[in-house]
Write an enzyme that holds these catalytic residues in place. Structure first.
Site, PDB file in Angstrom:
ATOM      1  N   THR A   1       0.836  -1.197   0.000  1.00 49.36           N
ATOM      2  CA  THR A   1       0.000   0.000   0.000  1.00 49.36           C
ATOM      3  C   THR A   1       0.870   1.246   0.000  1.00 49.36           C
ATOM      4  O   THR A   1       1.859   1.326   0.713  1.00 49.36           O
ATOM      5  CB  THR A   1      -0.898   0.008   1.248  1.00 49.36           C
ATOM      6  OG1 THR A   1      -1.788  -1.101   1.190  1.00 49.36           O
ATOM      7  CG2 THR A   1      -1.713   1.291   1.318  1.00 49.36           C
TER       8      THR A   1
ATOM      9  N   GLU B   1       8.155  -4.556  -4.247  1.00 51.87           N
ATOM     10  CA  GLU B   1       8.316  -5.967  -3.881  1.00 51.87           C
ATOM     11  C   GLU B   1       8.829  -6.774  -5.068  1.00 51.87           C
ATOM     12  O   GLU B   1       8.219  -6.816  -6.122  1.00 51.87           O
ATOM     13  CB  GLU B   1       6.972  -6.526  -3.418  1.00 51.87           C
ATOM     14  CG  GLU B   1       7.052  -7.949  -2.896  1.00 51.87           C
ATOM     15  CD  GLU B   1       5.712  -8.440  -2.356  1.00 51.87           C
ATOM     16  OE1 GLU B   1       5.654  -9.597  -1.926  1.00 51.87           O
ATOM     17  OE2 GLU B   1       4.749  -7.657  -2.376  1.00 51.87           O
TER      18      GLU B   1
END
Length: 201
Positions: A2, A90
């Site tokens: 997020t 990521e």
């Protein structure tokens, strides 16, 4: 992950105007990055102002030089943060940027560039340091933005140099070892010239 962006300023401008500035800047920064193609329901960017700078010293109104300077500074901050997020995403091993030149419109340039950096096949090629320009044109093809493939030039660039791999929609002879050296760097630019207009993204 997020995205939660918090930016503070002391400019004394109204809520409506600052809201428009944030939307414009977010479109030119945060909304142009992708890591895995997904968006969190909580992705947010907040701009807080305490109004400490008085309107007499900083007349922020539409079209004012002060507002233009503020927009430029805010965009620089947001683009820097957006690049950091993309680089630190990521699973990311490098930061890949796509620059479109000579587009018919800014909208088509943005759509083409986002299709390229969002392509799983392009990402795989960049991870493997493979100068596969065909994957770049393939991604552009399904972007739904108009362009003429037979006019497109593609180069790969990094701190290690630059190499042209596609000219007017066709492959050119290039040094594979040099291309791999360029693409092995931590930051790579896919430079595309559409030769169709004056807009860039």
């Amino acid at each position: 992950a997020t995205m939660l962006g918090f930016i503070a300023t002391d400019v004394a401008i109204g809520q409506d105007l600052i809201g428009k500035v944030v939307k414009m800047v977010a479109d030119a920064s945060y909304n142009r990055i992708t890591v895995d193609g997904d968006t969190s329901t909580n992705d947010s960017c907040f701009l807080f102002s305490n109004g400490g700078a008085t309107s007499s010293t900083a007349p922020f109104h539409p079209g004012s030089p002060a507002l233009a300077r503020f927009e430029q500074a805010l965009e620089a901050v947001c683009q820097n943060l957006a690049r950091q997020m993309a680089a630190d995403g990521e699973g990311a091993s490098k930061l890949v940027t796509c620059k479109m030149h000579g587009a018919r419109s800014e909208e088509s340039a943005e759509r083409l560039a986002k299709a390229v950096v969002g392509s799983s096949l392009v990402k795989a090629a960049m991870f493997g340091a493979d100068a596969n320009w065909g994957r770049v044109l393939c991604a552009m093809g399904y972007s739904k933005a108009p362009f003429r493939p037979e006019h497109v030039d593609v180069s790969f660039c990094s701190q290690a140099g630059s190499i042209l791999v596609c000219k007017q929609g066709d492959g050119v002879d290039f040094d594979e070892d040099k291309a791999k050296t360029i693409l092995t760097e931590k930051e790579v630019i896919i430079d595309v010239d559409l030769h169709e207009g004056d807009e860039s993204d």
